[in-house]
Design a protein around this motif. Structure first.
Motif, PDB file in Angstrom:
ATOM      1  N   ILE A   1      98.246  55.854 -52.327  1.00  0.00           N
ATOM      2  CA  ILE A   1      98.469  54.422 -52.135  1.00  0.00           C
ATOM      3  C   ILE A   1      97.491  53.925 -51.077  1.00  0.00           C
ATOM      4  N   ASN A   2      96.602  53.026 -51.482  1.00  0.00           N
ATOM      5  CA  ASN A   2      95.553  52.521 -50.605  1.00  0.00           C
ATOM      6  C   ASN A   2      95.729  51.006 -50.470  1.00  0.00           C
ATOM      7  N   VAL A   3      96.335  50.566 -49.372  1.00  0.00           N
ATOM      8  CA  VAL A   3      96.604  49.142 -49.168  1.00  0.00           C
ATOM      9  C   VAL A   3      95.334  48.479 -48.650  1.00  0.00           C
ATOM     10  N   ASP A   4      95.098  47.239 -49.063  1.00  0.00           N
ATOM     11  CA  ASP A   4      93.851  46.542 -48.746  1.00  0.00           C
ATOM     12  C   ASP A   4      94.004  45.727 -47.459  1.00  0.00           C
ATOM     13  N   ASP A   5      93.204  46.065 -46.437  1.00  0.00           N
ATOM     14  CA  ASP A   5      93.151  45.312 -45.172  1.00  0.00           C
ATOM     15  C   ASP A   5      94.438  45.414 -44.350  1.00  0.00           C
ATOM     16  N   LEU A   6      95.200  46.465 -44.501  1.00  0.00           N
ATOM     17  CA  LEU A   6      96.413  46.635 -43.698  1.00  0.00           C
ATOM     18  C   LEU A   6      96.042  47.165 -42.317  1.00  0.00           C
ATOM     19  N   GLY A   7      96.402  46.429 -41.280  1.00  0.00           N
ATOM     20  CA  GLY A   7      96.063  46.817 -39.918  1.00  0.00           C
ATOM     21  C   GLY A   7      96.821  48.034 -39.432  1.00  0.00           C
ATOM     22  N   TRP A   8      96.245  48.724 -38.467  1.00  0.00           N
ATOM     23  CA  TRP A   8      96.784  49.970 -37.897  1.00  0.00           C
ATOM     24  C   TRP A   8      98.193  49.790 -37.361  1.00  0.00           C
ATOM     25  N   LYS A   9      98.492  48.639 -36.802  1.00  0.00           N
ATOM     26  CA  LYS A   9      99.786  48.420 -36.160  1.00  0.00           C
ATOM     27  C   LYS A   9     100.808  47.730 -37.050  1.00  0.00           C
ATOM     28  N   ASP A  10     100.416  47.340 -38.246  1.00  0.00           N
ATOM     29  CA  ASP A  10     101.223  46.388 -39.006  1.00  0.00           C
ATOM     30  C   ASP A  10     102.307  47.021 -39.869  1.00  0.00           C
ATOM     31  N   ILE A  11     102.943  48.069 -39.342  1.00  0.00           N
ATOM     32  CA  ILE A  11     104.039  48.746 -40.040  1.00  0.00           C
ATOM     33  C   ILE A  11     105.061  49.173 -38.992  1.00  0.00           C
ATOM     34  N   GLY A  12     106.318  49.215 -39.382  1.00  0.00           N
ATOM     35  CA  GLY A  12     107.370  49.563 -38.436  1.00  0.00           C
ATOM     36  C   GLY A  12     107.190  50.912 -37.769  1.00  0.00           C
ATOM     37  N   PHE A  13     106.788  51.946 -38.519  1.00  0.00           N
ATOM     38  CA  PHE A  13     106.706  53.287 -37.932  1.00  0.00           C
ATOM     39  C   PHE A  13     105.617  53.397 -36.870  1.00  0.00           C
ATOM     40  N   MET A  14     104.708  52.422 -36.829  1.00  0.00           N
ATOM     41  CA  MET A  14     103.684  52.412 -35.790  1.00  0.00           C
ATOM     42  C   MET A  14     104.174  51.717 -34.517  1.00  0.00           C
ATOM     43  N   GLY A  15     105.437  51.337 -34.520  1.00  0.00           N
ATOM     44  CA  GLY A  15     106.035  50.774 -33.311  1.00  0.00           C
ATOM     45  C   GLY A  15     106.142  49.268 -33.300  1.00  0.00           C
ATOM     46  N   ASP A  16     105.721  48.609 -34.390  1.00  0.00           N
ATOM     47  CA  ASP A  16     105.803  47.148 -34.419  1.00  0.00           C
ATOM     48  C   ASP A  16     107.196  46.725 -34.880  1.00  0.00           C
ATOM     49  N   GLU A  17     107.764  45.733 -34.201  1.00  0.00           N
ATOM     50  CA  GLU A  17     109.114  45.280 -34.513  1.00  0.00           C
ATOM     51  C   GLU A  17     109.136  43.997 -35.340  1.00  0.00           C
ATOM     52  N   PHE A  18     107.981  43.390 -35.563  1.00  0.00           N
ATOM     53  CA  PHE A  18     107.951  42.155 -36.339  1.00  0.00           C
ATOM     54  C   PHE A  18     107.994  42.431 -37.834  1.00  0.00           C
ATOM     55  N   PHE A  19     107.173  43.386 -38.281  1.00  0.00           N
ATOM     56  CA  PHE A  19     107.137  43.731 -39.701  1.00  0.00           C
ATOM     57  C   PHE A  19     108.355  44.577 -40.056  1.00  0.00           C
ATOM     58  N   GLU A  20     108.946  44.296 -41.203  1.00  0.00           N
ATOM     59  CA  GLU A  20     110.095  45.069 -41.684  1.00  0.00           C
ATOM     60  C   GLU A  20     109.642  45.920 -42.867  1.00  0.00           C
ATOM     61  N   THR A  21     109.514  47.226 -42.607  1.00  0.00           N
ATOM     62  CA  THR A  21     108.993  48.147 -43.623  1.00  0.00           C
ATOM     63  C   THR A  21     109.871  49.395 -43.700  1.00  0.00           C
ATOM     64  N   PRO A  22     111.138  49.252 -44.092  1.00  0.00           N
ATOM     65  CA  PRO A  22     112.061  50.398 -44.080  1.00  0.00           C
ATOM     66  C   PRO A  22     111.656  51.537 -44.999  1.00  0.00           C
ATOM     67  N   ASN A  23     111.051  51.223 -46.139  1.00  0.00           N
ATOM     68  CA  ASN A  23     110.685  52.286 -47.081  1.00  0.00           C
ATOM     69  C   ASN A  23     109.497  53.111 -46.574  1.00  0.00           C
ATOM     70  N   ILE A  24     108.487  52.421 -46.038  1.00  0.00           N
ATOM     71  CA  ILE A  24     107.343  53.135 -45.479  1.00  0.00           C
ATOM     72  C   ILE A  24     107.768  53.911 -44.238  1.00  0.00           C
ATOM     73  N   ASP A  25     108.684  53.342 -43.457  1.00  0.00           N
ATOM     74  CA  ASP A  25     109.205  54.055 -42.298  1.00  0.00           C
ATOM     75  C   ASP A  25     109.944  55.319 -42.726  1.00  0.00           C
ATOM     76  N   GLN A  26     110.708  55.224 -43.825  1.00  0.00           N
ATOM     77  CA  GLN A  26     111.393  56.404 -44.357  1.00  0.00           C
ATOM     78  C   GLN A  26     110.377  57.449 -44.808  1.00  0.00           C
ATOM     79  N   LEU A  27     109.311  56.988 -45.482  1.00  0.00           N
ATOM     80  CA  LEU A  27     108.254  57.910 -45.894  1.00  0.00           C
ATOM     81  C   LEU A  27     107.634  58.587 -44.673  1.00  0.00           C
ATOM     82  N   ALA A  28     107.446  57.823 -43.587  1.00  0.00           N
ATOM     83  CA  ALA A  28     106.866  58.400 -42.369  1.00  0.00           C
ATOM     84  C   ALA A  28     107.747  59.513 -41.814  1.00  0.00           C
ATOM     85  N   SER A  29     109.073  59.341 -41.930  1.00  0.00           N
ATOM     86  CA  SER A  29     109.999  60.364 -41.421  1.00  0.00           C
ATOM     87  C   SER A  29     109.955  61.638 -42.248  1.00  0.00           C
ATOM     88  N   GLU A  30     109.352  61.568 -43.440  1.00  0.00           N
ATOM     89  CA  GLU A  30     109.243  62.731 -44.326  1.00  0.00           C
ATOM     90  C   GLU A  30     107.816  63.256 -44.393  1.00  0.00           C
TER      91      GLU A  30
END
Length: 491
Positions: free
Chosen positions: A43-72
């Motif tokens: 999965i190659n997302v276009d122009d997604l910033g380094w911080k723009d996902i929940g598992f990277m510590g950002d609290e504004f974006f809501e990305t529960p599925n990607i965060d779950q993937l990160a835990s695995e």
């Protein structure tokens, strides 16, 4: 006595026969396991910033599925794209070759920005991979895989000419066009319009899941390069309203955030399909971005700059790798990797040998199995210009360009920028200065010289083209800026 001595001999012989049989059965099972080919979903997302996902510590974006993937998954905190914008990054990912090897440096043309502000004539750009270039898809075909791409290709007219069995939505274009994120889809190739208002990211995922279902009994390579979250910014209105009403200290575009959440929803659909089909344990799942995010849409602080820049904000990207039975869940890897590394990694996994091929990356297998690659220099080469998006917000070297012609070398925590217009250099220690604010060339001459020599050797070894011809239309940067200010059209 003779009869009695025969009994233990028979027992020993019987035991040995059973032992040999067990060993052969075990060996056979091991060989069978060795022959099982893992499915691969990239999965190659276009122009997604380094911080723009929940598992990277950002609290504004809501990305529960990607965060779950990160835990695995293994989480790579220093993952880099081989280029700071779309086409060259994707060309390097698909071939394992750095930009001088394939000549794709940007989205054509290479002379970007006002001609009066360009001191040099940039190197001519190539907008597509050549058919002689071996792609990742062709690598999987050599190993007997079925291959499919669903989304943005950006490297030629049709990816079926370069190893893909199925293409849904991919050609030379870099974005879906005006209003292209909702059906009707502006004539995206090989993708029929859906019901009016259907979301493109949802549709590409649905097509990808159909591909998974159709190939669940044989090995497959699914490349899912979403057009999202590339401009034009368009998202589901319910999600936009949700982010419009959230506290937004970083002043992130609510439409962009809604697009990120839509990507997250669809990553969740992919994960669920693998579980439902019983494929999860035999599927390698990779999630990353092609380059950094656009700073004026979503700042990447503390990283400097964004897409199109070779500061960290332009090339550092999120990256997860889940390989059940191999990778260690939720383990964070600080060792630098690059998207050049995926091609040789797949070569090793698939056991495909290309005698005349030499990748510019390294196999990640040692890291995935708990080891390390070891310190190595990483290189970037960008002999062209990219004009500024926003002179106030880009945070580049100067307000006119995201990038002027230059090359970069990184070794461990040290990173050197070299610019061809003025032979300027910037040296940073990323462990102490991740924002690349404190230029150490004056205080660290030995380290500067060491990295500069590495860079010069690499440029010579690859034959990387250097822009040297002066632009006859050039006006000095100071005069150009003063002229713009006098005419009230600079800011």
């Amino acid at each position: 006595m003779k009869q009695n001595s025969t009994v233990p001999r028979l027992l020993i012989l019987t035991f040995c026969t059973i032992l040999i049989s067990c060993q052969e059965e075990t060996k056979s099972k091991v060989n069978e396991i060795d022959l099982v080919k893992p499915n691969v979903i990239f999965i190659n997302v276009d122009d997604l910033g380094w911080k723009d996902i929940g598992f990277m510590g950002d609290e504004f974006f809501e990305t529960p599925n990607i965060d779950q993937l990160a835990s695995e998954s293994m989480v790579f905190t220093r993952s880099y794209s081989a280029a700071a914008n779309c086409a060259p990054s994707r060309a390097s990912l698909m071939t394992g070759l750095n930009t001088p090897r394939h000549g794709v440096y940007t989205v054509s043309p290479s002379a970007r920005g006002n001609k009066e502000s360009r001191k040099l004539i940039p190197i001519k750009n190539t907008d597509s991979l050549l058919l002689k270039d071996v792609t990742m898809a062709e690598l999987f075909k050599m190993a007997g895989y079925t291959t499919g791409v669903f989304g943005k290709w950006h490297l030629g007219i049709n990816p079926v000419e370069q190893g893909f069995d199925v293409n849904k939505g991919g050609d030379l274009r870099g974005n879906p066009g005006l209003d292209g994120y909702f059906s009707p889809y502006n004539n995206l190739p090989h993708l029929e319009d859906g019901p009016e208002g259907e979301n493109l990211t949802d549709r590409l995922t649905r097509e990808g899941i159909q591909f998974i279902k159709g190939n669940k009994d044989r090995p497959f390579f699914l490349y899912l390069p979403f057009y999202a979250v590339h401009t034009p910014l368009q998202a589901k209105q319910g999600l936009v309203l949700k982010y419009d009403n959230k506290f937004n200290s970083r002043k992130i575009s609510p439409v962009y955030a809604a697009m990120v959440e839509t990507v997250d929803q669809n990553v969740g659909k992919i994960m669920k399909s693998l579980t439902d089909l019983g494929l999860e344990e035999n599927t390698i799942l990779i999630f990353t971005s092609d380059n950094g995010g656009i700073r004026s849409i979503s700042t990447q602080d503390p990283l400097r700059a964004g897409k199109g820049s070779y500061y960290e904000g332009g090339i550092r990207v999120p990256c997860l790798i889940k390989w059940p039975g191999t990778t260690i869940a939720e383990k964070k890897i600080e060792e630098p990797i690059t998207n050049l590394d995926f091609f040789p990694t797949f070569m090793e996994i698939l056991k495909v040998d290309l005698p005349d091929y030499k990748s510019d990356g390294n196999s990640l297998i040692p890291v995935l199995k708990g080891g390390a690659i070891g310190e190595r220099p990483l290189f970037w080469h960008f002999p062209i210009y990219l004009e500024a998006y926003d002179s106030m917000l880009d945070d580049g070297r100067d307000p006119l360009f995201r990038t002027r012609p230059g090359s970069v070398v990184m070794l461990g925590d040290w990173k050197l920028h070299y610019y061809y217009e003025d032979q300027g250099m910037e040296l940073y220690n990323l462990r102490e200065d991740i924002g690349e604010r404190n230029n150490l060339t004056a205080t660290k001459p030995a380290k500067t010289s060491e990295l500069l020599n590495l860079l010069k050797d690499w440029v010579e070894e690859t034959g990387a083209p250097i822009p040297k011809v002066l632009n006859p239309d050039y006006v000095s940067e100071r005069n150009y800026i003063n002229h713009k200010k006098l005419n009230n059209d600079y800011y």
